[in-house]
Design a protein around this motif. Structure first.
Motif, PDB file in Angstrom:
ATOM      1  N   THR A 138       0.831  -1.208   0.000  1.00  0.00           N
ATOM      2  CA  THR A 138       0.000   0.000   0.000  1.00  0.00           C
ATOM      3  C   THR A 138       0.864   1.256   0.000  1.00  0.00           C
ATOM      4  OG1 THR A 138      -1.610  -1.216   1.325  1.00  0.00           O
ATOM      5  CG2 THR A 138      -1.886   1.177   1.212  1.00  0.00           C
ATOM      6  N   LEU A 139       1.948   1.203   0.749  1.00  0.00           N
ATOM      7  CA  LEU A 139       2.787   2.399   0.893  1.00  0.00           C
ATOM      8  C   LEU A 139       3.600   2.700  -0.372  1.00  0.00           C
ATOM      9  CD1 LEU A 139       4.059   4.658   2.644  1.00  0.00           C
ATOM     10  CD2 LEU A 139       5.646   2.940   3.569  1.00  0.00           C
ATOM     11  N   ALA A 140       4.149   1.655  -0.981  1.00  0.00           N
ATOM     12  CA  ALA A 140       5.085   1.871  -2.096  1.00  0.00           C
ATOM     13  C   ALA A 140       4.508   2.768  -3.201  1.00  0.00           C
ATOM     14  CB  ALA A 140       5.545   0.530  -2.662  1.00  0.00           C
ATOM     15  N   PRO A 141       3.255   2.525  -3.648  1.00  0.00           N
ATOM     16  CA  PRO A 141       2.742   3.376  -4.734  1.00  0.00           C
ATOM     17  C   PRO A 141       2.489   4.826  -4.307  1.00  0.00           C
ATOM     18  CG  PRO A 141       1.361   1.414  -4.414  1.00  0.00           C
ATOM     19  CD  PRO A 141       2.320   1.446  -3.288  1.00  0.00           C
ATOM     20  N   LEU A 142       2.510   5.089  -3.014  1.00  0.00           N
ATOM     21  CA  LEU A 142       2.270   6.460  -2.535  1.00  0.00           C
ATOM     22  C   LEU A 142       3.571   7.263  -2.448  1.00  0.00           C
ATOM     23  CD1 LEU A 142      -0.249   5.718   0.380  1.00  0.00           C
ATOM     24  CD2 LEU A 142      -0.746   6.251  -2.020  1.00  0.00           C
ATOM     25  N   LEU A 143       4.708   6.572  -2.602  1.00  0.00           N
ATOM     26  CA  LEU A 143       5.992   7.257  -2.469  1.00  0.00           C
ATOM     27  C   LEU A 143       6.298   8.061  -3.733  1.00  0.00           C
ATOM     28  CD1 LEU A 143       8.088   4.432  -0.745  1.00  0.00           C
ATOM     29  CD2 LEU A 143       6.985   6.423   0.313  1.00  0.00           C
ATOM     30  N   PRO A 144       7.048   9.146  -3.569  1.00  0.00           N
ATOM     31  CA  PRO A 144       7.349   9.988  -4.729  1.00  0.00           C
ATOM     32  C   PRO A 144       8.482   9.414  -5.575  1.00  0.00           C
ATOM     33  CG  PRO A 144       8.441  10.846  -2.787  1.00  0.00           C
ATOM     34  CD  PRO A 144       7.641   9.663  -2.320  1.00  0.00           C
ATOM     35  N   ASP A 145       8.744  10.058  -6.685  1.00  0.00           N
ATOM     36  CA  ASP A 145       9.961   9.803  -7.446  1.00  0.00           C
ATOM     37  C   ASP A 145      11.093  10.479  -6.658  1.00  0.00           C
ATOM     38  OD1 ASP A 145      12.093   9.764  -9.124  1.00  0.00           O
ATOM     39  OD2 ASP A 145      11.101  10.764 -10.804  1.00  0.00           O
ATOM     40  N   PHE A 146      11.991   9.665  -6.106  1.00  0.00           N
ATOM     41  CA  PHE A 146      13.015  10.210  -5.213  1.00  0.00           C
ATOM     42  C   PHE A 146      14.196  10.850  -5.958  1.00  0.00           C
ATOM     43  CE2 PHE A 146      11.096   7.067  -2.218  1.00  0.00           C
ATOM     44  CZ  PHE A 146      10.849   7.928  -1.153  1.00  0.00           C
ATOM     45  N   THR A 147      14.166  10.832  -7.279  1.00  0.00           N
ATOM     46  CA  THR A 147      15.321  11.300  -8.045  1.00  0.00           C
ATOM     47  C   THR A 147      15.744  12.705  -7.603  1.00  0.00           C
ATOM     48  OG1 THR A 147      14.510  10.026  -9.914  1.00  0.00           O
ATOM     49  CG2 THR A 147      16.202  11.670 -10.393  1.00  0.00           C
ATOM     50  N   ASN A 148      17.001  12.812  -7.213  1.00  0.00           N
ATOM     51  CA  ASN A 148      17.611  14.091  -6.790  1.00  0.00           C
ATOM     52  C   ASN A 148      16.975  14.703  -5.543  1.00  0.00           C
ATOM     53  OD1 ASN A 148      19.585  14.072  -8.747  1.00  0.00           O
ATOM     54  ND2 ASN A 148      18.207  15.000 -10.257  1.00  0.00           N
ATOM     55  N   GLN A 149      16.241  13.916  -4.800  1.00  0.00           N
ATOM     56  CA  GLN A 149      15.639  14.457  -3.575  1.00  0.00           C
ATOM     57  C   GLN A 149      16.591  14.335  -2.386  1.00  0.00           C
ATOM     58  OE1 GLN A 149      11.812  13.136  -2.332  1.00  0.00           O
ATOM     59  NE2 GLN A 149      10.771  13.979  -4.124  1.00  0.00           N
ATOM     60  N   ASP A 150      16.458  15.276  -1.469  1.00  0.00           N
ATOM     61  CA  ASP A 150      17.030  15.125  -0.130  1.00  0.00           C
ATOM     62  C   ASP A 150      15.913  14.591   0.753  1.00  0.00           C
ATOM     63  OD1 ASP A 150      19.644  16.132  -0.669  1.00  0.00           O
ATOM     64  OD2 ASP A 150      18.766  18.136  -0.773  1.00  0.00           O
ATOM     65  N   VAL A 151      16.201  13.477   1.421  1.00  0.00           N
ATOM     66  CA  VAL A 151      15.157  12.734   2.145  1.00  0.00           C
ATOM     67  C   VAL A 151      15.571  12.571   3.603  1.00  0.00           C
ATOM     68  CG1 VAL A 151      13.926  10.516   2.274  1.00  0.00           C
ATOM     69  CG2 VAL A 151      14.531  11.488   0.033  1.00  0.00           C
ATOM     70  N   LEU A 152      14.608  12.734   4.490  1.00  0.00           N
ATOM     71  CA  LEU A 152      14.826  12.522   5.919  1.00  0.00           C
ATOM     72  C   LEU A 152      13.928  11.381   6.361  1.00  0.00           C
ATOM     73  CD1 LEU A 152      15.871  13.522   8.745  1.00  0.00           C
ATOM     74  CD2 LEU A 152      13.926  15.118   8.751  1.00  0.00           C
ATOM     75  N   ASP A 153      14.498  10.400   7.072  1.00  0.00           N
ATOM     76  CA  ASP A 153      13.714   9.256   7.561  1.00  0.00           C
ATOM     77  C   ASP A 153      13.761   9.262   9.086  1.00  0.00           C
ATOM     78  OD1 ASP A 153      12.522   6.854   8.154  1.00  0.00           O
ATOM     79  OD2 ASP A 153      13.839   5.626   6.901  1.00  0.00           O
ATOM     80  N   LEU A 154      12.630   9.555   9.707  1.00  0.00           N
ATOM     81  CA  LEU A 154      12.564   9.688  11.173  1.00  0.00           C
ATOM     82  C   LEU A 154      12.181   8.353  11.805  1.00  0.00           C
ATOM     83  CD1 LEU A 154      10.634  13.095  11.363  1.00  0.00           C
ATOM     84  CD2 LEU A 154      13.093  12.710  11.679  1.00  0.00           C
ATOM     85  N   GLY A 155      13.049   7.834  12.650  1.00  0.00           N
ATOM     86  CA  GLY A 155      12.809   6.514  13.237  1.00  0.00           C
ATOM     87  C   GLY A 155      13.099   5.449  12.191  1.00  0.00           C
ATOM     88  N   CYS A 156      14.288   5.526  11.584  1.00  0.00           N
ATOM     89  CA  CYS A 156      14.606   4.743  10.374  1.00  0.00           C
ATOM     90  C   CYS A 156      14.805   3.259  10.653  1.00  0.00           C
ATOM     91  CB  CYS A 156      15.830   5.314   9.687  1.00  0.00           C
ATOM     92  SG  CYS A 156      17.312   5.234  10.735  1.00  0.00           S
ATOM     93  N   GLY A 157      15.050   2.887  11.916  1.00  0.00           N
ATOM     94  CA  GLY A 157      15.247   1.471  12.221  1.00  0.00           C
ATOM     95  C   GLY A 157      16.384   0.874  11.416  1.00  0.00           C
ATOM     96  N   TYR A 158      16.126  -0.275  10.792  1.00  0.00           N
ATOM     97  CA  TYR A 158      17.140  -0.952   9.973  1.00  0.00           C
ATOM     98  C   TYR A 158      17.430  -0.207   8.660  1.00  0.00           C
ATOM     99  CZ  TYR A 158      16.798  -5.425  12.600  1.00  0.00           C
ATOM    100  OH  TYR A 158      16.846  -6.414  13.545  1.00  0.00           O
ATOM    101  N   GLY A 159      16.661   0.823   8.377  1.00  0.00           N
ATOM    102  CA  GLY A 159      16.948   1.639   7.193  1.00  0.00           C
ATOM    103  C   GLY A 159      16.349   1.136   5.894  1.00  0.00           C
ATOM    104  N   TRP A 160      15.316   0.317   5.975  1.00  0.00           N
ATOM    105  CA  TRP A 160      14.725  -0.231   4.736  1.00  0.00           C
ATOM    106  C   TRP A 160      14.242   0.899   3.827  1.00  0.00           C
ATOM    107  CZ3 TRP A 160      15.956  -5.128   4.619  1.00  0.00           C
ATOM    108  CH2 TRP A 160      15.891  -5.907   5.784  1.00  0.00           C
ATOM    109  N   HIS A 161      13.561   1.878   4.403  1.00  0.00           N
ATOM    110  CA  HIS A 161      12.989   2.958   3.592  1.00  0.00           C
ATOM    111  C   HIS A 161      14.077   3.923   3.121  1.00  0.00           C
ATOM    112  CE1 HIS A 161       9.811   1.285   6.115  1.00  0.00           C
ATOM    113  NE2 HIS A 161       9.006   1.534   5.100  1.00  0.00           N
ATOM    114  N   ALA A 162      15.068   4.121   3.975  1.00  0.00           N
ATOM    115  CA  ALA A 162      16.194   4.980   3.594  1.00  0.00           C
ATOM    116  C   ALA A 162      16.909   4.383   2.375  1.00  0.00           C
ATOM    117  CB  ALA A 162      17.161   5.119   4.770  1.00  0.00           C
TER     118      ALA A 162
END
Ligand SMILES: C[S@@+](CC[C@H](N)C(=O)[O-])C[C@H]1O[C@@H](n2cnc3c(N)ncnc32)[C@H](O)[C@@H]1O
Length: 243
Positions: free
Chosen positions: A32-56
């Protein structure tokens, strides 16, 4: 700084969970989450509570220019660091409620299943609004308010151990709850759906998606997964910063 994920016994059990072993593929909400994510190309991204870093790592693998993963737990960050050599990703130990990051820095702020550990959601939203560039997105998942309300997060079962129903109680009584997770008492914070959404709206965010993920058909035969069609366990929100 105390962190439940640094508790030896808890962390050992957490490491054995399917989502800890399989990552995003083992997470019921990922489809459900994956299709809601943006095109990350050239983005600066912050992951709060990143855990193992899967999303990072996902953001980095999908073109992010930089990813900063913040977590309060040394043990979680140690695993995150082992899992990547990407020069794009930086992991930093910190309490996500006490960060002092530059303003107008990020196109996307992510937070997966961390914000129900935080007592003051409005303060987080205030910070995130500052860190985001105008038009940036705040994308987060939390345990669903229906799931956190009563506090136990356990099914009611009959004398044979069969599920009867799921308790919803004290819904409008926001605040601390202690739940048994992986045989450890864990402190979390319950908030109503109104609080999650209104806090964003009042701070000038535009709501783009509000989703209660259901497990995908492909995961329904995993133990306990079909029961997750009976209650909403998670809430996903995508909000755009208009500030
Ligand atoms: C359920 S795990 C989710 C990890 C990761 N985001 C994921 O989805 O796989 C929650 C994470 O939030 C972190 N966390 C909880 N409270 C935090 C805080 N105040 N500041 C930073 N991290 C926090 C925990 O240490 C833990 O790694």
């Amino acid at each position: 700084m105390t962190a439940i994920y640094d508790n030896e016994k808890f962390f050992e059990r957490y490491q054995q969970m399917p989502r800890s072993q399989q990552g995003l593929a083992g997470a019921g909400e990922w489809a459900t989450l994956a299709p809601l994510l943006p095109d990350f190309t050239n983005q600066d991204v912050l992951d709060l509570g990143c855990g193992y870093g899967w999303h990072a790592r996902y953001a980095a693998e999908h073109g992010a220019r930089s990813v900063l993963g913040i977590d309060i737990s040394e043990k979680m960050l140690a695993v995150a660091r082992q899992k990547t050599t990407s020069p794009v990703i930086t992991y930093q130990r910190g309490d996500l409620t006490k960060l002092d990051l530059p303003a107008d820095q990020y196109e996307t702020v992510l937070s997966s299943l961390a914000l129900h550990y935080v007592p003051d959601f409005a303060a987080v939203v205030e910070q995130v609004a500052r860190y985001l560039k105008p038009n940036g997105q705040f994308i987060f998942s939390v345990e669903h308010p229906v799931f956190t309300a009563a506090g136990s997060e356990q099914w009611h079962r009959d004398s044979q151990g069969q599920i009867q129903d799921f308790p919803v109680d004290r819904y409008f009584e926001e605040g601390e709850r202690t739940t048994e997770f992986l045989d450890t008492p864990v402190r979390k914070y319950h908030r109503t759906l109104t609080t999650y959404l209104e806090t964003l709206l009042q701070r000038g965010f535009v709501l783009e998606h509000v989703v209660e993920p259901q497990p995908p058909v492909s995961m329904l035969d995993l133990p306990g997964m079909r029961d997750e069609l009976r209650r909403p366990m998670m809430l996903i929100v995508v909000a755009r910063n208009q500030g």
